[in-house]
Design a protein around this motif. Structure first.
Motif, PDB file in Angstrom:
ATOM      1  N   ASN A 104       0.812  -1.216   0.000  1.00 43.20           N
ATOM      2  CA  ASN A 104       0.000   0.000   0.000  1.00 43.20           C
ATOM      3  C   ASN A 104       0.844   1.264   0.000  1.00 43.20           C
ATOM      4  OD1 ASN A 104      -2.544  -1.402   0.130  1.00 43.20           O
ATOM      5  ND2 ASN A 104      -1.956  -1.937   2.217  1.00 43.20           N
ATOM      6  N   MET A 106       3.061   2.084   2.352  1.00 43.02           N
ATOM      7  CA  MET A 106       3.494   2.512   3.685  1.00 43.02           C
ATOM      8  C   MET A 106       4.951   2.131   3.877  1.00 43.02           C
ATOM      9  SD  MET A 106       2.417   1.524   7.571  1.00 43.02           S
ATOM     10  CE  MET A 106       0.876   2.415   7.616  1.00 43.02           C
ATOM     11  N   SER A 130       2.851   7.093   4.283  1.00 38.97           N
ATOM     12  CA  SER A 130       2.358   6.462   3.061  1.00 38.97           C
ATOM     13  C   SER A 130       2.875   7.230   1.852  1.00 38.97           C
ATOM     14  CB  SER A 130       0.830   6.459   3.032  1.00 38.97           C
ATOM     15  OG  SER A 130       0.379   5.965   1.794  1.00 38.97           O
ATOM     16  N   GLU A 132       1.847   6.236  -1.292  1.00 45.33           N
ATOM     17  CA  GLU A 132       1.033   5.816  -2.426  1.00 45.33           C
ATOM     18  C   GLU A 132       0.833   7.018  -3.338  1.00 45.33           C
ATOM     19  OE1 GLU A 132      -3.208   4.969  -1.806  1.00 45.33           O
ATOM     20  OE2 GLU A 132      -2.907   5.586   0.265  1.00 45.33           O
TER      21      GLU A 132
END
Length: 189
Positions: A104, A106, A130, A132
């Motif tokens: 994801n 992270m 994060s 992303e």
């Protein structure tokens, strides 16, 4: 001036021109910019990200969430730590760091030059953050996750201007069945 400096200056000029065309006129040019970066810029624009944001809110996982992700990814961490240390030994004293992110985006673990890691905290390049693409715009980690292939993002190729201080290379990590496990990244300035 050496050949590498000339090539780097030319690359920077092309990125500046591509940013102007894309962000001022909505046009894109694959002649000026890597197509992977161009696809990412389009996704970021479609998500409504603003490249001019002075700072984005730092989306850091709470300690409990980070610990949960570390536990969930313990096998990936166990397998990756030695590789990360080995890679770091080759880039030591280069104002760089090696990062591991989960599927994801992270960040789970980081090793690197202390001075650079101190600066990297200012753009949330640290475990618990994060990276992303939908949150951080075009970046090697997030874009490698979406593209599911190795990605390099050089300076101003980052969608968010405040990340243009970074130069990053990331590669997806896959299991024996080809399933995505995470991303290994080398970032520096």
């Amino acid at each position: 001036m050496c050949h590498l400096e000339v090539a780097a200056q030319e690359h920077c000029r092309r990125i500046r021109e591509a940013r102007k065309l894309f962000f001022d006129g909505g046009r894109a040019s694959a002649d000026l910019l890597d197509t992977t970066v161009l696809r990412s810029w389009k996704r970021c624009r479609d998500w409504g990200l603003d490249p001019q944001l002075a700072r984005i809110e730092v989306d850091m996982a709470r300690t409990a969430v980070l610990n949960e992700q570390l536990e969930r990814n313990r096998n990936l961490l166990a397998c990756s730590r030695a590789v990360m240390e080995h890679v770091f030994e080759h880039i030591r004293d280069s104002d760089s760091m090696v990062l591991l992110a989960d599927v994801n985006g992270m960040l789970l673990h980081a090793v690197g030059d202390a001075e650079f890691m101190g600066r990297a905290v200012r753009v949330a390049l640290q475990p618990g953050a994060s990276w992303e693409e939908q949150l951080r715009g075009t970046n090697a980690i997030g874009t490698a996750l979406i593209e599911e292939r190795p990605v390099e993002v050089y300076g101003a190729e980052h969608f968010l201007e405040h990340n243009s201080i970074l130069t990053c290379s990331a590669a997806p990590l896959l299991d024996a069945q080809g399933r995505l496990l995470g991303v290994l990244d080398i970032s520096g300035d």
